[in-house]
Design a protein around this motif. Structure first.
Motif, PDB file in Angstrom:
ATOM      1  N   UNK A 143      39.462  43.331  50.783  1.00 36.80           N
ATOM      2  CA  UNK A 143      40.808  42.735  50.847  1.00 36.80           C
ATOM      3  C   UNK A 143      41.689  43.588  49.925  1.00 36.80           C
ATOM      4  N   UNK A 144      42.829  44.114  50.435  1.00 43.85           N
ATOM      5  CA  UNK A 144      43.589  45.100  49.645  1.00 43.85           C
ATOM      6  C   UNK A 144      43.871  44.676  48.201  1.00 43.85           C
ATOM      7  N   UNK A 145      44.324  43.453  47.976  1.00 45.17           N
ATOM      8  CA  UNK A 145      44.667  43.034  46.604  1.00 45.17           C
ATOM      9  C   UNK A 145      43.417  43.021  45.715  1.00 45.17           C
ATOM     10  N   UNK A 146      42.269  42.700  46.323  1.00 41.81           N
ATOM     11  CA  UNK A 146      41.017  42.658  45.546  1.00 41.81           C
ATOM     12  C   UNK A 146      40.540  44.082  45.233  1.00 41.81           C
ATOM     13  N   UNK A 147      40.548  44.940  46.257  1.00 39.06           N
ATOM     14  CA  UNK A 147      40.043  46.301  46.018  1.00 39.06           C
ATOM     15  C   UNK A 147      40.940  47.020  45.017  1.00 39.06           C
ATOM     16  N   UNK A 148      42.222  46.728  45.056  1.00 44.44           N
ATOM     17  CA  UNK A 148      43.154  47.301  44.072  1.00 44.44           C
ATOM     18  C   UNK A 148      42.788  46.831  42.662  1.00 44.44           C
ATOM     19  N   UNK A 150      39.837  45.705  41.663  1.00 46.67           N
ATOM     20  CA  UNK A 150      38.517  46.218  41.270  1.00 46.67           C
ATOM     21  C   UNK A 150      38.634  47.602  40.624  1.00 46.67           C
ATOM     22  N   UNK A 151      39.611  48.385  41.098  1.00 52.05           N
ATOM     23  CA  UNK A 151      39.813  49.725  40.510  1.00 52.05           C
ATOM     24  C   UNK A 151      40.441  49.605  39.121  1.00 52.05           C
ATOM     25  N   UNK A 152      41.373  48.667  38.962  1.00 56.09           N
ATOM     26  CA  UNK A 152      42.145  48.590  37.723  1.00 56.09           C
ATOM     27  C   UNK A 152      41.500  47.754  36.625  1.00 56.09           C
ATOM     28  N   UNK A 153      40.623  46.841  36.979  1.00 53.85           N
ATOM     29  CA  UNK A 153      40.144  45.840  36.003  1.00 53.85           C
ATOM     30  C   UNK A 153      39.377  46.484  34.846  1.00 53.85           C
ATOM     31  N   UNK A 154      39.507  45.875  33.671  1.00 58.92           N
ATOM     32  CA  UNK A 154      38.670  46.331  32.552  1.00 58.92           C
ATOM     33  C   UNK A 154      37.221  45.890  32.773  1.00 58.92           C
ATOM     34  N   UNK A 155      36.269  46.579  32.158  1.00 58.40           N
ATOM     35  CA  UNK A 155      34.854  46.241  32.308  1.00 58.40           C
ATOM     36  C   UNK A 155      34.535  45.050  31.411  1.00 58.40           C
ATOM     37  N   UNK A 156      34.118  43.929  32.027  1.00 58.76           N
ATOM     38  CA  UNK A 156      33.941  42.711  31.222  1.00 58.76           C
ATOM     39  C   UNK A 156      32.599  42.012  31.440  1.00 58.76           C
TER      40      UNK A 156
END
Lengths: 158, 158
Positions: A143-148, A150-156
């Motif tokens: 899903x575009x908003x999710x894949x976007x 996933x690229x930007x998120x910090x590692x948590x």
């Protein structure tokens, strides 16, 4: 932060705790509860059952005695996890990677996120035998908003 | 019996597992979700937080090492349980024994049943300092259909 735990959502200026409560609130708001009462029930049942599995994993990780921990880990990897994932894969396999036929629900997001956590904890092969679970995760992750995100998120991952 | 666990509700001839999923389904059906989205959210938050406390109790009861069990039990009785019950008592005290002002919800039933379990596990004085929790339990237990069931029910506390 209520109860000193994350996640927290601000609703009408007040912080609200509890992941599932928040997810369900957003699901009602953004039409992700399925089409009827029965769909809502199925989502609730599957999310709660997935959390039973997470709780079993948690018990195992919290065990401090090395011998008991090994015994629990063996049972987890060879019995408990396969038992639950096989059942989930059968249910979700009927609808080609959806929990509710052709309808994205909040439960899909909970599953995609939890399955990804399992891969971090136990290695990617943990999902090898479960094509429907892989399909669900892939569908949500593309899903575009999710894949976007996933690229930007910090590692948590803990 | 799905997942080999109770409770199970039969819906359209099929067995459905998971206590909260079933309770929420019946709450939607019998108008016990509160008056709006915000009430539904508050019910979900309180039930999930109560379950965090139940999980902490469960970890403690499952501990097999006597020394660690004693340490955990002390922490539970002196810190964890008072922390949660004080918070619940404050919230529920604002509305005279209701979770949602003047409106009986499914969360009231979950609380009444869980508080009764706590009394069985730790003795009735566990609720001594929490008048609002006692008021909620009493209110639910004096609903005629409930008080009738309380007299007739088999003893099932584990």
């Amino acid at each position: 932060m209520p109860y000193k735990k994350l996640p927290v959502l601000e609703v009408d200026g007040k912080p609200v705790a509890q992941a599932d409560a928040v997810a369900r609130y957003l699901a009602r708001k953004y039409d992700l509860m399925g089409r009827n009462e029965r769909d809502a029930l199925i989502c609730d049942v599957l999310v709660d059952t997935l959390e039973d599995l997470e709780q079993a994993i948690c018990y195992c990780r919290m065990e401090e005695d090395p011998e008991r921990k090994e015994a629990r880990m063996n049972q987890l990897l060879n019995e408990t996890i396969p038992l639950y994932l096989t059942k989930f894969d059968q249910i979700i396999g009927k609808y080609e990677g959806y929990i509710i036929p052709s309808t994205t629900t909040w439960a899909d997001f909970v599953f995609a996120e939890t399955l990804e956590n399992f891969e971090y904890m136990f290695g990617a092969p943990v999902l090898d035998k479960y094509p429907a679970l892989q399909a669900l995760k892939k569908r949500i992750h593309t899903i575009p908003a999710i894949s976007d995100w996933l690229i930007r998120r910090p590692f948590t991952i803990s």
